[in-house]
Motif scaffolding. Structure first.
Motif, mmCIF file in Angstrom:
data_model
loop_
_atom_site.group_PDB
_atom_site.id
_atom_site.type_symbol
_atom_site.label_atom_id
_atom_site.label_comp_id
_atom_site.label_asym_id
_atom_site.label_seq_id
_atom_site.Cartn_x
_atom_site.Cartn_y
_atom_site.Cartn_z
ATOM 1 N N ASP A 180 0.862 -1.192 0.000
ATOM 2 C CA ASP A 180 0.000 0.000 0.000
ATOM 3 C C ASP A 180 0.891 1.233 0.000
ATOM 4 O O ASP A 180 1.438 1.621 1.036
ATOM 5 C CB ASP A 180 -0.913 -0.036 1.237
ATOM 6 C CG ASP A 180 -1.827 1.176 1.343
ATOM 7 O OD1 ASP A 180 -1.704 2.103 0.534
ATOM 8 O OD2 ASP A 180 -2.665 1.174 2.268
ATOM 9 N N GLU A 186 0.150 10.110 3.559
ATOM 10 C CA GLU A 186 -1.105 9.743 2.888
ATOM 11 C C GLU A 186 -2.070 9.085 3.854
ATOM 12 O O GLU A 186 -3.281 9.294 3.798
ATOM 13 C CB GLU A 186 -0.809 8.812 1.698
ATOM 14 C CG GLU A 186 -1.993 8.597 0.774
ATOM 15 C CD GLU A 186 -2.924 7.458 1.179
ATOM 16 O OE1 GLU A 186 -4.014 7.350 0.600
ATOM 17 O OE2 GLU A 186 -2.564 6.663 2.084
ATOM 18 N N GLU A 187 -1.541 8.241 4.738
ATOM 19 C CA GLU A 187 -2.442 7.482 5.617
ATOM 20 C C GLU A 187 -2.968 8.322 6.781
ATOM 21 O O GLU A 187 -3.954 7.950 7.405
ATOM 22 C CB GLU A 187 -1.725 6.248 6.176
ATOM 23 C CG GLU A 187 -1.225 5.251 5.123
ATOM 24 C CD GLU A 187 -2.355 4.459 4.472
ATOM 25 O OE1 GLU A 187 -3.533 4.707 4.780
ATOM 26 O OE2 GLU A 187 -2.053 3.592 3.640
ATOM 27 N N GLN A 216 -7.332 -3.320 -2.603
ATOM 28 C CA GLN A 216 -7.513 -3.462 -1.156
ATOM 29 C C GLN A 216 -8.771 -4.256 -0.831
ATOM 30 O O GLN A 216 -9.259 -4.223 0.287
ATOM 31 C CB GLN A 216 -7.471 -2.062 -0.527
ATOM 32 C CG GLN A 216 -6.093 -1.444 -0.791
ATOM 33 C CD GLN A 216 -5.909 -0.051 -0.250
ATOM 34 O OE1 GLN A 216 -6.367 0.907 -0.854
ATOM 35 N NE2 GLN A 216 -5.235 0.056 0.883
ATOM 36 N N ARG A 228 -13.354 11.059 8.761
ATOM 37 C CA ARG A 228 -12.920 10.588 10.090
ATOM 38 C C ARG A 228 -13.441 11.540 11.159
ATOM 39 O O ARG A 228 -13.394 12.759 10.979
ATOM 40 C CB ARG A 228 -11.392 10.552 10.169
ATOM 41 C CG ARG A 228 -10.755 9.610 9.184
ATOM 42 C CD ARG A 228 -9.242 9.605 9.366
ATOM 43 N NE ARG A 228 -8.605 8.816 8.331
ATOM 44 C CZ ARG A 228 -7.302 8.570 8.268
ATOM 45 N NH1 ARG A 228 -6.490 9.073 9.196
ATOM 46 N NH2 ARG A 228 -6.796 7.842 7.304
ATOM 47 N N ARG A 258 -17.800 5.528 5.588
ATOM 48 C CA ARG A 258 -17.715 5.623 4.123
ATOM 49 C C ARG A 258 -19.006 5.096 3.504
ATOM 50 O O ARG A 258 -19.597 4.144 4.019
ATOM 51 C CB ARG A 258 -16.538 4.786 3.594
ATOM 52 C CG ARG A 258 -15.254 5.024 4.378
ATOM 53 C CD ARG A 258 -14.046 4.370 3.751
ATOM 54 N NE ARG A 258 -12.904 4.500 4.652
ATOM 55 C CZ ARG A 258 -11.645 4.654 4.291
ATOM 56 N NH1 ARG A 258 -11.339 4.678 3.009
ATOM 57 N NH2 ARG A 258 -10.680 4.772 5.178
ATOM 58 N N ALA A 280 -11.115 2.637 -0.624
ATOM 59 C CA ALA A 280 -10.017 3.326 0.066
ATOM 60 C C ALA A 280 -9.825 4.710 -0.519
ATOM 61 O O ALA A 280 -10.074 4.934 -1.701
ATOM 62 C CB ALA A 280 -8.732 2.524 -0.082
ATOM 63 N N GLY A 281 -9.349 5.620 0.301
ATOM 64 C CA GLY A 281 -8.987 6.954 -0.167
ATOM 65 C C GLY A 281 -7.580 6.953 -0.742
ATOM 66 O O GLY A 281 -6.766 6.080 -0.410
ATOM 67 N N HIS A 308 -4.095 -2.891 4.732
ATOM 68 C CA HIS A 308 -3.923 -2.228 6.041
ATOM 69 C C HIS A 308 -3.664 -3.280 7.122
ATOM 70 O O HIS A 308 -4.065 -3.117 8.279
ATOM 71 C CB HIS A 308 -5.148 -1.358 6.400
ATOM 72 C CG HIS A 308 -5.165 -0.055 5.653
ATOM 73 N ND1 HIS A 308 -6.060 0.951 5.909
ATOM 74 C CD2 HIS A 308 -4.359 0.412 4.666
ATOM 75 C CE1 HIS A 308 -5.821 1.986 5.110
ATOM 76 N NE2 HIS A 308 -4.794 1.672 4.341
HETATM 77 C C1 GLV Z 1 -6.322 5.082 2.999
HETATM 78 O O1 GLV Z 1 -5.739 4.057 2.727
HETATM 79 C C2 GLV Z 1 -7.673 5.022 3.486
HETATM 80 O O2 GLV Z 1 -8.591 4.768 2.697
HETATM 81 O O3 GLV Z 1 -7.857 5.160 4.689
#
Ligand code: GLV
Ligand code: MN
Ligand code: MN
Length: 397
Positions: A91, A125-126, A194, A216, A288, A344-345, A370
């Motif tokens: 990832d 990114e994460e 993913q 989040r 999401r 996933a973002g 993840h």
């Molecule tokens: C990034 O991987 C996310 O979607 O949280």
């Protein structure tokens, strides 16, 4: 990963296979400006330099490796080097290493690009260290303010600004970067899949159609800290009970909206003693769903169901539809591969309102991400390199 397992990795991933291993959680913990991230940044620079690319760091901490003079309308491809806590090896780094290999192959074939080409590694990114995802791309596009980012704190209370200063990175120029943005003509991000889409379809690579809306939040429950032995059950005001109920309600709320997902991935009891009734408990909510409206409805339903003392939004990423004209060019270059949505973002999602953007997924035979079990077969990674080579080649010749 044993040396035998490493033999099945692309060369660059093999080079970084020991960087940021997490003995406690398993997998990798590679967080912004901590030692693993710094080592990976050095690796990026060395790998790029060995391929004859010129490396620079932009004012938001993103790394760029240029084939040819940096300039406008560049074809940019890449991903990120950081990981979630205890994440897998693919990832992020898979998108960078495949980009390096695609450039290497094109150069070996004697291709002379008619537009600049760059491999990019976006910072944080994460959001694993500072809580907000895609900081490098969000700062570059102006989606988040530099003031807010400088003040973000990690789990030890260290601000982004202090963490940057400690590694010699000046945050004075953080923020929207129109020059860097103007240089991106097209952005391509290759990523390990993913989920299980490509397992079920029996194909090594796919193109992305869209990204679910997501965000989040932090929910805090307050009560009265007290003695675990001396306080009668009838006398307690224990916030852990409300937090535990909230975890179950989050699941129920998501089950009530088909296709939506909601996760409590972290829960923090304060003060955190095993013989202490907590005075407060906070938990993270990741929610999401297919559209912005559904995701907002999901979060509103959770807010109705739980009795949180505080319910704070940390980030919001609207639904993304990738550029269709660019997706057709990908199909022209690599053939009629499956088209899959992403739960996933990605930095590609952050960039997509600003520039034409596309993603390529590589099959993940475990369907797990993840987590340390995330995987991609070497042959599938090579199919990803070949796909990227074809796409990049078709757009720079
Ligand atoms: C990034 O991987 C996310 O979607 O949280
Ligand atoms: Mn990720
Ligand atoms: Mn990623």
């Amino acid at each position: 990963m044993s040396s035998t397992a490493n033999d099945g990795l692309l060369v660059g991933l093999r080079e970084i296979a020991d960087v940021g291993r997490d003995a406690q959680r398993g997998g990798y913990s590679r967080h912004l400006w901590q030692s693993a991230d710094l080592e990976l940044r050095e690796w990026f620079a060395e790998r790029a330099t060995a391929l004859g690319l010129d490396v620079e760091t932009d004012r938001n901490g993103n790394l760029w490796a240029w084939w040819g003079e940096p300039g406008d309308d560049a074809l940019v491809t890449g991903s990120h080097l950081d990981s979630v806590p205890g994440g897998g090896p693919f990832d992020g780094p898979l998108g960078i290493e495949t980009a390096f290999q695609a450039v290497e192959r094109l150069r070996q074939r004697g291709v002379v690009p008619r537009r600049p080409v760059a491999v990019v590694a976006f910072a944080e990114e994460e959001g694993s260290r500072f809580g907000v995802a895609c900081l490098g791309s969000q700062l570059m596009t102006g989606a988040i303010s530099p003031e807010r980012v400088r003040a973000l704190r990690d789990a030890d209370g260290v601000t982004f600004a202090d963490a940057a200063r400690r590694v010699g990175f000046d945050t004075a120029h953080l923020g929207r970067d129109p020059e860097a943005l103007a240089r991106i003509g097209v952005f391509l991000e290759l990523h390990v899949e993913q989920g299980r889409g490509l397992i079920d379809l029996g194909a090594p690579v796919a193109i992305a159609s869209r990204i679910l809306a997501h965000g989040r939040w932090t929910l805090t429950f307050r009560g009265q800290g007290n003695h675990a032995g001396a306080t009668l059950m009838s006398d307690r005001d224990d916030p852990m009970i409300a937090a535990a109920r909230a975890v179950l309600e989050v699941r129920e709320a998501a089950l009530a909206i088909p296709g939506s997902r909601a996760t409590v991935g972290r829960l923090l009891a304060v003060p955190g003693g095993s013989n202490v009734i907590a005075s407060s408990v906070s938990l993270t909510l990741d929610a999401r769903a297919a559209s912005d409206e559904e995701t907002r409805a999901l979060v509103a339903s959770i807010a109705d169901r739980v009795a949180a003392s505080e319910f704070v939004e940390n980030s919001w990423s609207p639904e993304v539809h990738f550029d269709q004209a660019l997706a057709s060019r990908l199909t022209d270059a690599i053939g009629d591969v499956p088209v899959l949505p992403s739960g996933a973002g990605h930095d590609a999602g952050v960039l997509s309102p600003a520039v034409p953007t596309a993603m390529i997924f590589v099959r993940n035979p475990t369907g797990v991400s993840h987590a340390p079990e995330e995987y991609a077969e070497l042959d599938d990674c090579l199919a990803g390199v070949a796909a990227l080579e074809s796409v990049v080649g078709s757009m720079i010749a």
